[in-house]
Write an enzyme that holds these catalytic residues in place. Structure first.
Site, PDB file in Angstrom:
ATOM      1  CG  ASP A   6      -1.772   1.239   1.332  1.00 32.69           C
ATOM      2  OD1 ASP A   6      -1.789   2.021   0.359  1.00 32.69           O
ATOM      3  OD2 ASP A   6      -2.431   1.420   2.368  1.00 32.69           O
ATOM      4  CE  LYS A  68      -1.558   7.191  -3.375  1.00 33.16           C
ATOM      5  NZ  LYS A  68      -2.125   6.267  -2.367  1.00 33.16           N
ATOM      6  CD  GLU A 145      -5.101   3.712  -2.252  1.00 28.40           C
ATOM      7  OE1 GLU A 145      -5.967   4.521  -1.878  1.00 28.40           O
ATOM      8  OE2 GLU A 145      -3.914   4.018  -2.438  1.00 28.40           O
ATOM      9  CG  ASP A 168      -8.812   4.809   1.088  1.00 30.25           C
ATOM     10  OD1 ASP A 168      -8.458   5.270   2.195  1.00 30.25           O
ATOM     11  OD2 ASP A 168      -8.034   4.232   0.313  1.00 30.25           O
TER      12      ASP A 168
END
Length: 298
Positions: A6, A68, A145, A168
Site C-alpha cells: 500500500d 503521491k 485501494e 477511503d
C-alpha cells in the site's frame, strides 16, 4: 515470493499472504507503517521512512513528502540541488519496503502488487508501475485501494450479491468506489475522489488555527520560517491523534528556529473546536460520493 504494497501519501505498508490471511511485515525500526518521506542529509546520504520524517522536522528544505499527490505529472521536488520526480521519490519508499521484505524472508523479492486510488488515471498508474520498476520490482498488478479494502474485509467470500460503498479517506487522498459483488466476483461500478484531501490537510488546518490565535498567518510563517512550521505540524499531528481519545490537548508553539522551550506559547484545543475547524474539509467528501452514486445509477 509476491508481496503486497500500500503505497500511501503519508504512510506505506508491505504485507504478504499467509495461510491464515494477510500479514504485515515490520520495517527496520519495528514499525508497521513506513512514512512516505525521503530526505538527503548534509553528507548526501538518502534517508527514507521514519528517519527521513524525523530529519524533515529539522531540515524541511532537504526532505520531500506528499509526492503521491503529484504522480503522473511533471511536478518535481528539488533537494540540495537534485531534482526528483514523484515516481523517483516513490521508488525510494518502495525500495525501502522491498528491503524490509527481503530481510523478513531472507531472500530476494522481485514481484509485487501495489494499490492505488481508484480514480487514478492511466498516467498515474503508469507512474506507479514505473516507480516499482525503479525500485527493482516487477509490478504484477495494480489494485484499486477500495477493491483491496473490500477483499481484506472478506466481502469477496460472501455468497449473497451486494452493492458496497467503500470510502477511503487517507493521509493525503480521498476516494470512493461503488463495488458490486456478484457470484463471488467484485466489480467496481463507479469511482470518484479528490487528490488533495486527507489527514495532512486536517493537520495543516489545526496548525493554521493555532497560529491565527496568535495573530499569525500560516502561509507567511511557512515562507519565512519553514523549520518552525515543520515542528508545529509535528506537534499538531500528535495532537490530532490524541483528540480521538481526549477532550482537549495543549500544543506548544515552536519559536522561529523550530525549538520548543519552556517559554513557548501554549494553545489548548478542544475536540469540538477541532471538529468545527475541519468541518469544511469533511464536507468535501460529499460531492465525490454523490458523483460515484450517480455514475453507478444509485
Amino acid at each position: 515470493m509476491l508481496i503486497g504494497i500500500d503505497l500511501g501519501t503519508t504512510n506505506s505498508v508491505v504485507a504478504y499472504l499467509a495461510d491464515d490471511g494477510p500479514q504485515i511485515i515490520l520495517n527496520a525500526v519495528g514499525g508497521r507503517l513506513t512514512p512516505s518521506v525521503a530526505a538527503l542529509d548534509p553528507q548526501g546520504k538518502l534517508l527514507v521512512g521514519a528517519a527521513a520524517k524525523d530529519f524533515q522536522v529539522l531540515q524541511p528544505d532537504r526532505a520531500a513528502s506528499l509526492f503521491k499527490r503529484h504522480m503522473g505529472t511533471d511536478w518535481q521536488d528539488v533537494i540540495d540541488g537534485r531534482k526528483f520526480a514523484p515516481e523517483e521519490l516513490s521508488a525510494l519508499v518502495l525500495r525501502a519496503l522491498k528491503e524490509d521484505a527481503e530481510a523478513h524472508f531472507g531472500q530476494p523479492i522481485e514481484r509485487a502488487v501495489i494499490t492505488v486510488p481508484a480514480y487514478f488515471n492511466e498516467h498515474q498508474r503508469k507512474a506507479t508501475i514505473n516507480a516499482g520498476r525503479i525500485a527493482g520490482l516487477r509490478v504484477e498488478r495494480i489494485v484499486n485501494e477500495p477493491t483491496a479494502a473490500a477483499m481484506a474485509y472478506g466481502f469477496h467470500e460472501l455468497k449473497d450479491d451486494k452493492k458496497l460503498v467503500v470510502l477511503d479517506l487517507g493521509g493525503g487522498t480521498f476516494d470512493v468506489s461503488i463495488v458490486e459483488l456478484f457470484e463471488g466476483v467484485l466489480e467496481v461500478k463507479a469511482s470518484s475522489g479528490e487528490n488533495f484531501l486527507g489527514g495532512e490537510d486536517f493537520t495543516r488546518t489545526l496548525a493554521a488555527k493555532v497560529l491565527a490565535r496568535n495573530g499569525e498567518s500560516f502561509e507567511r510563517a511557512e515562507h519565512e520560517s519553514p523549520r518552525r512550521i515543520s515542528r508545529l505540524l509535528q506537534q499538531c499531528e500528535r495532537a490530532k491523534c490524541r483528540l480521538t481519545k481526549e477532550e482537549s490537548v495543549t500544543i506548544r508553539v515552536p519559536n522561529r528556529d523550530g525549538a520548543v522551550t519552556e517559554s513557548s506559547v501554549e494553545a489548548t484545543v478542544t475536540r469540538e473546536e477541532f471538529r468545527q475547524w475541519t468541518e469544511s474539509l469533511l464536507v468535501r467528501i460529499e460531492l465525490p460520493i454523490r458523483r460515484a452514486l450517480g455514475d453507478a445509477g444509485l
